[in-house]
Scaffold this motif. Sequence first.
Motif, short mmCIF file in Angstrom:
data_model
loop_
_atom_site.label_atom_id
_atom_site.label_comp_id
_atom_site.label_asym_id
_atom_site.label_seq_id
_atom_site.Cartn_x
_atom_site.Cartn_y
_atom_site.Cartn_z
N PRO A 272 -23.06 32.60 24.95
CA PRO A 272 -22.51 33.89 24.49
C PRO A 272 -22.93 35.05 25.38
O PRO A 272 -22.22 36.05 25.47
CB PRO A 272 -23.11 34.04 23.08
N ASP A 273 -24.06 34.90 26.07
CA ASP A 273 -24.54 35.95 26.97
C ASP A 273 -23.83 35.94 28.31
O ASP A 273 -24.06 36.82 29.14
CB ASP A 273 -26.05 35.80 27.19
N ARG A 274 -22.98 34.93 28.54
CA ARG A 274 -22.28 34.84 29.82
C ARG A 274 -20.77 34.97 29.66
O ARG A 274 -20.00 34.51 30.50
CB ARG A 274 -22.63 33.52 30.53
N ILE A 275 -20.34 35.56 28.57
CA ILE A 275 -18.93 35.95 28.46
C ILE A 275 -18.72 37.11 29.43
O ILE A 275 -19.47 38.08 29.43
CB ILE A 275 -18.59 36.38 27.02
N GLY A 276 -17.73 36.96 30.31
CA GLY A 276 -17.53 37.95 31.35
C GLY A 276 -16.21 38.68 31.22
O GLY A 276 -15.18 38.08 30.91
N GLN A 277 -16.22 39.97 31.47
CA GLN A 277 -15.03 40.82 31.42
C GLN A 277 -14.69 41.26 32.85
O GLN A 277 -15.56 41.72 33.58
CB GLN A 277 -15.32 42.05 30.55
N GLN A 278 -13.43 41.08 33.22
CA GLN A 278 -13.03 41.40 34.59
C GLN A 278 -13.18 42.89 34.86
O GLN A 278 -12.81 43.74 34.04
CB GLN A 278 -11.59 40.98 34.85
N ARG A 279 -13.74 43.21 36.03
CA ARG A 279 -13.81 44.61 36.46
C ARG A 279 -13.34 44.73 37.91
O ARG A 279 -13.83 45.54 38.67
CB ARG A 279 -15.24 45.14 36.32
N GLY A 280 -12.38 43.91 38.26
CA GLY A 280 -11.85 43.81 39.62
C GLY A 280 -11.63 42.35 39.92
O GLY A 280 -12.28 41.48 39.36
N PRO B 23 -8.69 37.92 32.58
CA PRO B 23 -9.32 39.10 31.97
C PRO B 23 -10.72 38.81 31.44
O PRO B 23 -11.62 39.64 31.55
CB PRO B 23 -8.35 39.46 30.83
N TYR B 24 -10.89 37.59 30.85
CA TYR B 24 -12.19 37.21 30.32
C TYR B 24 -12.49 35.77 30.74
O TYR B 24 -11.60 34.92 30.75
CB TYR B 24 -12.23 37.30 28.78
N ILE B 25 -13.76 35.50 31.08
CA ILE B 25 -14.21 34.15 31.39
C ILE B 25 -15.53 33.89 30.67
O ILE B 25 -16.16 34.81 30.14
CB ILE B 25 -14.44 33.93 32.91
N VAL B 26 -15.94 32.62 30.66
CA VAL B 26 -17.31 32.26 30.28
C VAL B 26 -17.89 31.49 31.46
O VAL B 26 -17.32 30.48 31.88
CB VAL B 26 -17.35 31.39 29.01
N ALA B 27 -19.00 31.97 32.00
CA ALA B 27 -19.63 31.35 33.17
C ALA B 27 -20.71 30.38 32.72
O ALA B 27 -21.64 30.77 32.02
CB ALA B 27 -20.23 32.43 34.08
N ALA B 28 -20.57 29.11 33.12
CA ALA B 28 -21.55 28.09 32.72
C ALA B 28 -22.58 27.83 33.79
O ALA B 28 -23.72 27.48 33.49
CB ALA B 28 -20.82 26.79 32.38
N ASP B 29 -22.20 27.97 35.05
CA ASP B 29 -23.12 27.65 36.15
C ASP B 29 -23.09 28.77 37.16
O ASP B 29 -22.04 29.08 37.74
CB ASP B 29 -22.71 26.31 36.80
N ARG C 120 -18.09 46.71 20.82
CA ARG C 120 -18.90 46.25 21.94
C ARG C 120 -19.46 44.86 21.67
O ARG C 120 -19.92 44.55 20.57
CB ARG C 120 -20.04 47.24 22.18
N LEU C 121 -19.40 44.02 22.72
CA LEU C 121 -20.05 42.71 22.70
C LEU C 121 -21.12 42.75 23.77
O LEU C 121 -20.85 42.57 24.96
CB LEU C 121 -19.05 41.59 22.97
N GLY C 122 -22.36 43.03 23.39
CA GLY C 122 -23.41 43.23 24.38
C GLY C 122 -23.05 44.38 25.30
O GLY C 122 -22.80 45.50 24.85
N ALA C 123 -22.99 44.11 26.59
CA ALA C 123 -22.66 45.15 27.57
C ALA C 123 -21.16 45.35 27.74
O ALA C 123 -20.74 46.24 28.47
CB ALA C 123 -23.29 44.80 28.92
N GLU D 136 -21.84 39.67 29.30
CA GLU D 136 -22.34 40.24 28.05
C GLU D 136 -23.78 40.71 28.18
O GLU D 136 -24.19 41.69 27.55
CB GLU D 136 -22.21 39.20 26.93
N ASN D 137 -24.57 40.03 29.01
CA ASN D 137 -25.97 40.39 29.18
C ASN D 137 -26.20 41.52 30.17
O ASN D 137 -27.34 41.87 30.46
CB ASN D 137 -26.79 39.16 29.58
N GLY D 138 -25.12 42.07 30.71
CA GLY D 138 -25.24 43.19 31.64
C GLY D 138 -25.28 42.81 33.10
O GLY D 138 -25.23 43.69 33.96
#
Length: 834
Positions: free
Chosen positions: A525-533, A557-563, A614-617, A540-542
Amino acid sequence: MNRLPIEDILPELKAALSSRVNAVLVAPPGSGKTTRIPLAFMNEAWLKGQRILMLEPRRLAARAAARYMAQLLGEQVGETVGYRVRLDTRIGPKTRIEVITEGILTRMLQTDQALEGVGLIIFDEFHERSLHADLGLALALESQAVLREDLRLLVMSATLEAKAVADILGDAPVICGSGQVFPVTTHYLERRLDGRIEAGVVQAIFSALTGSEGDILVFLPGAGEIRRVHAGLIEAGIAQYARVALLYGNLTAAAQDIAILPSPPGERKVVLATSIAETSLTVEGVRTVIDSGLMRVPRYSPRTGLTHLETLRVSKAAADQRRGRAGRLGPGICFRLWTKLDDMYLEPETMPEIMAADLASLALELAAWGVTSLSQLRWLDPPPEAAFGNARDLLGKLGAVEANGVITAHGRQMTQTGLHPRLAHMVLKAVEIGFAGLACELAAILSERDFFKGPDNDLRLRVETIRKLKPGGSGLEWLLPQGVDIGSCRRIKAEGDRLKQDFGIPLNPQDDIEDCGLVLALAYPDRIGQQRGIGRFLLENGRGVIMAESQPLAYSPYIVAADLDGQGSESRVFLAAPVGFEQVRRYLGQQIIEETTVAWDAAAQAVRTRRVERLGALILKESFCAESNQEDIYAALLAGIAREGLSILPWTRAASQLRQRLLFCRCWEEDGWPDVSDEALLGTLASWLGPYVCALTSRAELARLNLAAILEGLLIWEQRQKLEEYAPTHVVVPSGQRIPIDYSKPDSPVLAVKLQEMFGLKETPCIAWGKVRLTLHLLSPAQRPVQVTRDLANFWDTTYFEVKKDLMGRYPKHYWPEDPMNAIPTNRVRPKTK
């Protein structure tokens, strides 16, 4: 059965464990400790028919040791001697010796803390100091102290600092044995290799083939280097000289066996191996070792919460272990691909894994054991507090432990899966929401090295691959050009199927592969990512992460990074999956916070009130609203001014000059004058500016402030009177003109005046009641400086005449007297005549 050196000290070792419950054995490679010690103790009276557990750091070594001991007894593996490793078990009802990997011991202890039926635990190759070995020893000591006074512990190693281990074992006896090691001639490079190591390794292999006998064992840091060296050998025609075998952890057992078994008569082999071949495991026939001097180890960063693989120089101890592989059969040769100077700077020992690893699994195991503080157990090296604290925080977010570290029912379930806490939580939660099959497949994929060598980092492609795999490894022809490791793929599919069976899930789930991102978000959940380019995401963790624009996921637009690699300000993404906004809202809604924020908007240069989800950051949704608290607006405005700097305020010429004059007064007469430096004004905005901005919200409104009047408000009445005398705004020069003083340099105020206006004045003008001479910038008729001085009289006596020559040439119509101190001052071309 050949007699081995370890048998010389067996009586001493047996006596030690007959009278004591713990012992330490130090014996070099080749002494026979791994295969002879368990067999020697099997029929000891104190064992009372109980089993022996022997821990090996690696699966390959565990299988090989069990197989060799079974051969010595003339039996098959699984009878008297068996093994348990991840995804492979050979244990029977008559098994007395179980060779297990270290994680298996942790599971056995958690299931039965007393380890009923086990009389001896042997920790083999303990010098490798794996995380599970340290944890297993700590738990075994606790079990021994509280539940099993009769349980014996034997710690064995080839290169171990024995005293520290003996101390935590209760001042256990240390027995030292000799080894059957032949002399090894060591060669170093004259100078360091340039660039990547592969070309140098290939060259060293061909040199060794012509200058030595027997098989060659080559140590490389990882599978990638092994594959590149292998390709280089094939291209160079290795086939006519020797057979090449690969040896690393991700190979199948059959492929590993090819590397460790003896070569047929008249044939030579070159084994390309990772550090898996350093200890325990014997690669038959080796007479030459080529050591790249590198190893690849996981390193956890408490700063980022990520683990990345780091390539490091080997330690002296590891290098000696590698060299020793050449002296098992007879005199050998070791080629070290570094210089003698580099050798002097190698670290003496390899850092224990517990000091640099992700401690989430360890923290969960300790919670399950009932430990809430690290001090409750005996550690050879206690886990670092920062990393352990991060691990406990993660377990708290996953619902595995309470705030005080006590394990929850969910956490107890997580330990029973045998998975990393993130993956265990993912599977258990996926069962609840109907994505269990997909979660089991993802858990299997993420528990092993990536089997997909293509450039695409999308995890959905990995799931699709294992679903298309047919019995025998067929069904992947469409992916062969991309470099799929069929053996690894088959093993991962088997592990996914095993997990499905454990959870009672059909082997062919109907879960949509497109839901990979959602399931992955349960684990990360801390590695949900929002595109900014394109290719850039905020997690989510900043943390910021990046991927190449050529990756299809770069446009999601959104990803989850595992590695991730966990390095730099923006980590690279190796494995990820897309996730939908509505999926995040639906399934992770409890983590989404709705709040109203009042903050300075740098783009609008004004205070803005927003309603934010907001979801974290990550800002998922925001809208402007008019309702806000006046105190919040005031605080946000002051914060905005502090962020933008004093330049946001309307500094008129009068306000700037007043501020500079005050700085001058403080510089030359500090007592009582207010500090109006940038640092002081920004640090006290609320006290000096606050009363004037209570109702303001933007830069445009700030422009209406009268800063000169506000600064005057900082002065008491006496200071206002004194200011005009002490730091006047102007000086009247001999020509009668009022010239402004420049106070921009408080320690050296400047009067810029035309030279001709100063005729007749002998001394430099002063301010601050005569204490401070002005710095004169004497100007030409065109207002350009021709001289800078603080000694006007000296200028008239000396330099003036040189300056006069130059000025007369450029300005011949102007007045340039011979006696400037008695001449008539003028601001015209020539002075007026009466």
